[in-house]
Scaffold this motif. Structure first.
Motif, short mmCIF file in Angstrom:
data_model
loop_
_atom_site.label_atom_id
_atom_site.label_comp_id
_atom_site.label_asym_id
_atom_site.label_seq_id
_atom_site.Cartn_x
_atom_site.Cartn_y
_atom_site.Cartn_z
N ALA A 41 -0.55 -0.08 -12.13
CA ALA A 41 -1.92 -0.85 -12.50
C ALA A 41 -1.70 -1.43 -10.66
O ALA A 41 -3.49 -1.68 -10.08
N ARG A 44 -1.26 -0.46 -7.35
CA ARG A 44 -2.71 -0.20 -6.97
C ARG A 44 -3.52 -0.64 -6.63
O ARG A 44 -4.46 -0.68 -5.64
N ILE A 45 -3.93 -1.65 -7.24
CA ILE A 45 -4.94 -2.47 -7.04
C ILE A 45 -4.68 -3.60 -5.99
O ILE A 45 -5.84 -4.11 -4.57
N ALA A 123 -6.75 -4.57 -13.89
CA ALA A 123 -4.99 -3.34 -13.96
C ALA A 123 -5.38 -2.87 -15.49
O ALA A 123 -5.16 -1.65 -15.16
N GLN A 125 -7.40 -1.89 -17.16
CA GLN A 125 -8.80 -1.04 -17.14
C GLN A 125 -7.77 0.28 -16.75
O GLN A 125 -8.30 1.75 -17.45
N LYS A 126 -7.44 0.56 -16.04
CA LYS A 126 -6.81 0.90 -14.96
C LYS A 126 -5.28 1.65 -15.98
O LYS A 126 -5.29 2.91 -15.79
N CYS A 130 -5.32 5.85 -17.37
CA CYS A 130 -4.44 6.59 -16.62
C CYS A 130 -3.57 7.29 -18.43
O CYS A 130 -3.12 8.48 -17.78
#
Length: 313
Positions: A41, A44-45, A123, A125-126, A130
């Motif tokens: 995560a 990706r951020i 992160a 939260q992501k 998912c």
């Protein structure tokens, strides 16, 4: 009354409270699963080049992702490998009502990661959106609480107030001035090594523990830009060989699956109690610091976590 002196280090321990519709299936020590999901995560951020891999990226030495999560890549060019966080394996006991499951985990954050706390929260939260576990059970982050030892817990982020509230990010340790005995209770497997070999119950000594704590101390303060004299570490390690100890440790085999290398790794370690006696004055601040920051290998996934028996404080 025990006399103490206070030492302070830049770093904080946080509890992340999560809510799920169903209880996620996680292993006994879920630190590895949490770390893997967190890393994906965070990448990706943070990644701005969208390269498939990090090696060869022109921003590799300045990237937040590599500095926080994949410091080994940065070490290939800078020679410095520091992991500025610990994801504690012990999950806070889940609470359930008619529809929701609540549980939390802890994360010790220091160095550059402490400056990027809002990014870390995003992160997680992501990660929860998912899903976690084999069934990819989704959830949401409800709150983040700063849990400093000896201080009152402070909520620094809430779902309905998504900004970090200013708070004290310093760990304050009250170290006994004069103590001749401590008992450590290892909650997760400790993996100490000597000359590259992980030590078992019959081989490990109090000097190995003290040496591991001092190396861990060096890594933690290095994340804040400080250094300690390596020669003094060697001298203190040699002196610690005179300490007496009594071990009630047992061997455990912990395994984790590496999604990057795509195979299951075996991580043997020891859990249980360890009593140490002798002139502990030169080593107490190392022992008390590692109660928060852990000791040994694989601390980033929560291994090497212990508590000091309060009876001996």
């Amino acid at each position: 009354m025990t006399l103490t002196h206070r030492l302070s280090y830049l770093g904080s321990r946080y509890r992340f409270d999560c809510m799920f519709n169903n209880y996620p299936s996680l292993p006994e020590y879920p630190g590895s699963v949490l770390r893997s999901a967190f890393g994906m995560a965070l990448r990706r951020i943070a990644c701005v080049t969208n390269q498939s891999t990090c090696p060869g990226c022109p921003l590799i030495n300045e990237c937040v992702y590599t500095k926080i999560f994949d410091s080994g890549i940065v070490a290939q060019t800078t020679g410095i490998s520091l992991t500025p966080y610990v994801i504690e394996s012990s999950i806070v006991e889940p609470k359930t009502n008619s529809t929701d499951f609540m549980f939390g985990f802890h994360m010790v954050v220091y160095g550059i990661a402490l400056k990027q706390l809002p990014l870390l929260v995003l992160a997680w939260q992501k990660v929860l959106a998912c899903g976690l576990g084999k069934k990819r059970t989704t959830g949401k982050l409800v709150r983040v609480v700063c849990c400093q030892k000896g201080s009152q817990d402070v909520c620094v982020w809430r779902e309905d107030q998504p900004r970090i509230i200013p708070h004290d990010t310093t760990t304050h340790l009250d170290i006994p001035v004069d103590k001749h005995e401590v008992v450590l209770h290892f909650d997760t497997p400790v993996r100490l090594q000597r000359k590259g070999k992980i030590l078992g119950h019959s081989e490990i000594t109090s000097a190995d523990l003290i040496s591991g704590c001092m190396r861990r101390f060096s890594a933690v303060v290095a994340c804040s830009g400080e250094q300690i004299d390596r020669r003094s570490i060697r001298e203190l390690t040699e002196q610690s060989k005179s300490l007496e100890d009594k071990k009630e440790l047992k061997f455990v085999q912990y395994s984790r699956y590496s999604s990057r290398q795509r195979y299951e790794m075996q991580l043997p370690g020891l859990i249980g109690s360890w009593r140490i006696r002798g002139d502990l004055k030169p080593y107490l601040h190392f022992l008390y610091l590692c109660e928060i920051f852990h000791v040994g290998k694989n601390t980033s996934i929560g291994l090497g976590k212990y508590t000091i028996d309060p009876q001996f404080n």
